[in-house]
Scaffold this active site. Structure first.
Site, PDB file in Angstrom:
ATOM      1  N   CYS A   1      -2.102   3.639   0.474  1.00 56.87           N
ATOM      2  CA  CYS A   1      -1.250   2.610   0.500  1.00 56.87           C
ATOM      3  C   CYS A   1       0.344   3.191   0.760  1.00 56.87           C
ATOM      4  O   CYS A   1       0.757   3.768  -0.578  1.00 56.87           O
ATOM      5  CB  CYS A   1      -1.035   1.555  -0.800  1.00 56.87           C
ATOM      6  SG  CYS A   1      -0.073   0.214  -0.868  1.00 56.87           S
TER       7      CYS A   1
ATOM      8  N   GLU B   1      -1.216  -0.399   6.962  1.00 58.02           N
ATOM      9  CA  GLU B   1      -2.134   0.543   7.181  1.00 58.02           C
ATOM     10  C   GLU B   1      -2.133   1.126   8.467  1.00 58.02           C
ATOM     11  O   GLU B   1      -2.327   0.171   9.383  1.00 58.02           O
ATOM     12  CB  GLU B   1      -3.385   0.260   6.633  1.00 58.02           C
ATOM     13  CG  GLU B   1      -4.475   1.759   6.393  1.00 58.02           C
ATOM     14  CD  GLU B   1      -3.782   2.513   5.568  1.00 58.02           C
ATOM     15  OE1 GLU B   1      -3.205   3.403   6.230  1.00 58.02           O
ATOM     16  OE2 GLU B   1      -3.890   2.281   4.262  1.00 58.02           O
TER      17      GLU B   1
END
Length: 220
Positions: free
Chosen positions: A2, A108
């Site tokens: 993340c 992402e």
């Protein structure tokens, strides 16, 4: 992993208050939307301080108590769930320094040959995303900071990336913030809910870019 997150305009103080059962907002809190939350930036984080839940502005990128400068922060934005009890920077925090970072979603990047393709990732039900984390206080630097815990991605998400943040459900909140680690550790696992991953523009790649347009689906 993340590496970027976003909080859009629907994520208000009322949402933090009602979902996380917090009584008082942090002083000088900023609940303005941030569509490109980057490492080292501050965001509201829910912690348990002396038995009471508190929403405080923490820097993203854990700075352990022994750190004498901020260079460690960029390397400590994530903590692998599988090795939390093995790492000296994380193990002392497991019992009393767990936290929740509530955001709208995260970004992402999927590797494709020499390119990295960006996606915005949200819960499919559009509920706020509750990320599990650890936080600490560095008195030397006078900084409170946090890290996001990550784990193996679900099979449906793995084609984009093999890691994803630990995402909690509302029913997990009390145990994660207030329970013993032996109970809370059961939630530091692969998310079983449904996630929506939508291809977006490369504009998100630059930390100088911000704004609602970063969430727009890419039009071929």
């Amino acid at each position: 992993m993340c590496g970027r997150k976003f909080s859009h305009e629907e994520l208000t103080w009322a949402e933090y208050r009602d979902i996380l059962a917090i009584v008082q907002p942090p002083p000088n809190s900023n609940f303005q939307p941030n569509y490109n939350i980057c490492p080292t930036q501050q965001v509201p984080v829910c912690i348990n301080r002396e038995g009471q839940r508190s929403l405080e502005l923490l820097n993203w990128g854990l700075l352990p108590a022994w750190a004498k400068d901020t260079k460690y922060a960029a390397k400590m934005i994530n903590a692998r769930a599988e090795t939390l009890t093995e790492k000296p920077s994380f193990k002392p925090l497991l019992e009393k320094n767990r936290c929740i970072i509530m955001v709208s979603g995260f970004y992402e990047w999927q590797r494709e040959r020499q390119r990295k393709i960006p996606y915005k990732v949200e819960r499919s039900d559009k509920e706020p995303m509750l990320l599990a984390g650890l936080w600490t206080r560095n008195d030397y630097l006078d900084i409170n900071s946090y890290t996001v815990i990550t784990t193996a991605a679900a099979a449906s998400f793995a084609p984009i990336h093999d890691r994803s943040p630990v995402i909690l459900e509302r029913t997990d909140i009390d145990t994660w913030l207030d329970g013993a680690w032996d109970e809370a550790r059961n939630f530091a696992t692969t998310y079983q809910g449904n996630l929506s991953a939508i291809r977006i523009s490369d504009a998100v790649n630059s930390n100088r870019n911000n704004g609602r347009h970063l969430l727009d689906p890419l039009i071929a």
